[in-house]
Design a protein around this motif. Sequence first.
Motif, short mmCIF file in Angstrom:
data_model
loop_
_atom_site.label_atom_id
_atom_site.label_comp_id
_atom_site.label_asym_id
_atom_site.label_seq_id
_atom_site.Cartn_x
_atom_site.Cartn_y
_atom_site.Cartn_z
N ASN A 17 -17.73 14.67 21.68
CA ASN A 17 -19.46 14.77 22.33
C ASN A 17 -19.31 13.80 23.63
O ASN A 17 -19.81 12.56 23.28
CB ASN A 17 -20.18 14.23 21.03
CG ASN A 17 -20.65 14.62 20.13
OD1 ASN A 17 -20.58 15.75 20.72
ND2 ASN A 17 -21.49 14.20 18.98
N ASP A 18 -17.88 14.06 24.53
CA ASP A 18 -18.32 14.01 25.61
C ASP A 18 -17.61 12.49 25.69
O ASP A 18 -17.29 11.85 26.30
CB ASP A 18 -19.04 14.14 27.04
CG ASP A 18 -19.68 15.52 26.77
OD1 ASP A 18 -19.01 16.21 26.46
OD2 ASP A 18 -20.73 16.09 26.41
N ALA A 19 -16.85 11.54 24.67
CA ALA A 19 -16.69 10.73 24.48
C ALA A 19 -14.69 10.27 24.51
O ALA A 19 -15.05 11.04 22.38
CB ALA A 19 -17.49 9.60 23.90
N TYR A 20 -14.03 9.64 25.00
CA TYR A 20 -12.57 9.43 23.65
C TYR A 20 -12.82 8.58 22.81
O TYR A 20 -13.41 7.87 22.96
CB TYR A 20 -11.84 8.19 24.84
CG TYR A 20 -10.78 9.60 26.02
CD1 TYR A 20 -10.01 10.27 25.54
CD2 TYR A 20 -11.67 9.58 27.53
CE1 TYR A 20 -9.89 10.72 26.36
CE2 TYR A 20 -10.98 9.86 28.12
CZ TYR A 20 -10.07 10.61 28.17
OH TYR A 20 -9.16 12.27 29.23
N VAL A 21 -12.43 9.35 21.76
CA VAL A 21 -12.19 8.42 20.76
C VAL A 21 -10.79 7.64 20.58
O VAL A 21 -9.35 7.57 20.60
CB VAL A 21 -12.17 9.44 19.47
CG1 VAL A 21 -11.88 8.58 18.28
CG2 VAL A 21 -13.10 9.94 19.24
N GLY A 22 -11.12 6.41 20.62
CA GLY A 22 -9.95 5.10 20.56
C GLY A 22 -9.35 4.88 18.87
O GLY A 22 -10.16 5.42 18.14
N ALA A 23 -8.44 3.54 18.89
CA ALA A 23 -7.89 3.76 17.55
C ALA A 23 -9.09 2.76 17.29
O ALA A 23 -9.17 2.96 15.56
CB ALA A 23 -6.84 2.57 17.87
#
Length: 268
Positions: free
Chosen positions: A115-121
């Motif tokens: 959804n247009d956002a990076y998914v981080g750890a």
Amino acid sequence: MPSSSDTPLLQRLEHLSAPELRRLLAEHLTRRKLGLTWERDAIAHDRALNADVVLPRLVPEWSQRPEGCSQHANLVIEGDNFDALRLLRATHAGKIRVIYIDPPYNTGNRDWVYNDAYVGANDRWRHSQWLEFLYQRLSLARDLLTSDGVILVSINDENRARLELLMDEVFPGRRVGSFVWRSRTGGNDAKGAFFSDNHEHVLVYANSGFRFTGDEKSYSIYKHEEGGRVFYLSDLTKAHDYRERPNTYYPIHDPLTGIWYPCNPGRV
């Protein structure tokens, strides 16, 4: 008059006795399926992608057509894979024999966008978002396969178990197996455990008509036969010298003659 079973559950809870609440909880727990579950209702369902159908635009200067050919079957689509899969389902449903995908590996190293956002750890819903992301796309890909079609999906060690359960969910009863792909040469110390993690996996799922094909096994290399079995004679050495493999560098003793046969220093 509606029965109590028609009343919304939340409105009924305050009127239930302790035994009824225990029974309701037991029913809820026993109805749960065995397998993979994720927080699908607690996260966005790709609203940005589902809002509108994105149609492709032909780029003539990038297109090549052989002389004398009015049309051909080759097609390159550049864009979001969800939009591309929805387009292909409208035009190629049941027509694709082989699908290979290399999805994001969900390593937490900002390797994919949801959804247009990076998914981080540190994202609380990272694994659920990754599963939902793939579930929607794999469901579309499933509808593209022919009756003998196959899909192959690359994945790393860390997420193989999750992806395998997800594939079982999307392609029930269609598991063929997996390949181990040696993706690197030379060892590396994975997580400081003196464990060389030089491989990845390719999961294989297929429809009922799928078969791997190839050349029929040839026995022409086998020069000898004994007891109904064929075999050939081969060198028992390996391409390492005595310095690389000192523990496997030794002469061979013939117990019948007493002769010791020395080794080739360039082989072990």
